[in-house]
Design an enzyme around this catalytic site. Structure first.
Site, PDB file in Angstrom:
ATOM      1  N   LYS A  10       0.864  -1.184   0.000  1.00 42.76           N
ATOM      2  CA  LYS A  10       0.000   0.000   0.000  1.00 42.76           C
ATOM      3  C   LYS A  10       0.898   1.231   0.000  1.00 42.76           C
ATOM      4  CE  LYS A  10      -1.294   1.436   3.911  1.00 42.76           C
ATOM      5  NZ  LYS A  10      -0.667   2.729   4.204  1.00 42.76           N
ATOM      6  N   GLY A  99       6.052   1.310   6.261  1.00 40.12           N
ATOM      7  CA  GLY A  99       5.016   2.217   5.816  1.00 40.12           C
ATOM      8  C   GLY A  99       4.297   1.755   4.561  1.00 40.12           C
ATOM      9  N   ASP A 137      -5.880   0.283   8.278  1.00 35.43           N
ATOM     10  CA  ASP A 137      -5.799   0.231   6.821  1.00 35.43           C
ATOM     11  C   ASP A 137      -6.088  -1.157   6.244  1.00 35.43           C
ATOM     12  OD1 ASP A 137      -3.384  -0.776   7.704  1.00 35.43           O
ATOM     13  OD2 ASP A 137      -2.141   0.488   6.432  1.00 35.43           O
TER      14      ASP A 137
END
Length: 187
Positions: A10, A99, A137
């Site tokens: 992502k 991240g 997420d």
């Protein structure tokens, strides 16, 4: 039974993080897209629940306390399955705490994989709701296509049409766990 699910990286094209609310969560606004690189979760032969780790970034993980197993157990419980989830293999190709939503993508891939394998009646939206308990997420990672995310990350809308975006993802070899990054925002 042999099946697998891709867990794409992502990438936040933008990420606005607000101060934590009374519930301790940070409100966010993000445009998330997904790369053509990622991890792979597959069903293994052998008794479950167990997780075998492989890949270049497997050494940064613990098999016993992994979002893949948490997702498998959560789906099994939601579906009322008495038997344990099958043994799973996580081929960890994404760096840990980089991240890129690797753990979230792995959890989402597990939910999609086992939902198919168990012929679950759950819709994609049902999986997104279940996924929200695993991480902010993870619902976006269920979709694995461009979305805007607000709230804690669970309020999703399709992103506007975007052109292909060539990108280079660089791993500096420094872990940036989400909790620590958000605490730095608070400071």
């Amino acid at each position: 039974m042999s099946a697998s699910a891709f867990a794409p990286a992502k990438v936040n094209l933008y990420l606005h993080v607000g101060p934590p609310g009374a519930d301790g969560y940070h409100p966010l606004d993000s445009l998330m897209v997904f790369a053509d690189i990622g991890d792979e979760v597959s069903i293994s032969t052998g008794p479950g629940p167990a997780l075998r780790l492989s890949g270049p970034f497997a050494s940064g993980l613990e098999a016993g306390d992994n979002l893949v197993l948490l997702a498998a157990r959560q789906l099994a419980q939601k579906l009322g399955r008495a038997e344990p989830p099958p043994a799973l293999v996580l081929d960890k190709r994404l760096p840990v705490a980089a991240g890129l939503g690797g753990g979230s993508a792995d959890a989402a891939a597990t939910l999609r994989l086992l939902s198919r394998a168990w012929a679950s009646p759950m819709s994609g939206k049902d999986l997104e709701i279940l996924a929200a308990d695993l991480g902010s997420d993870v619902p976006a990672c269920i979709r694995s296509r461009p979305v805007t995310a607000t709230g804690r990350g669970e309020v999703l809308a399709p992103a506007p049409d975007l052109p292909g975006l060539p990108a280079v993802l660089v791993n500096p070899g420094v872990a940036c766990p989400t909790g620590a990054v958000y605490r730095a925002f608070d400071a």
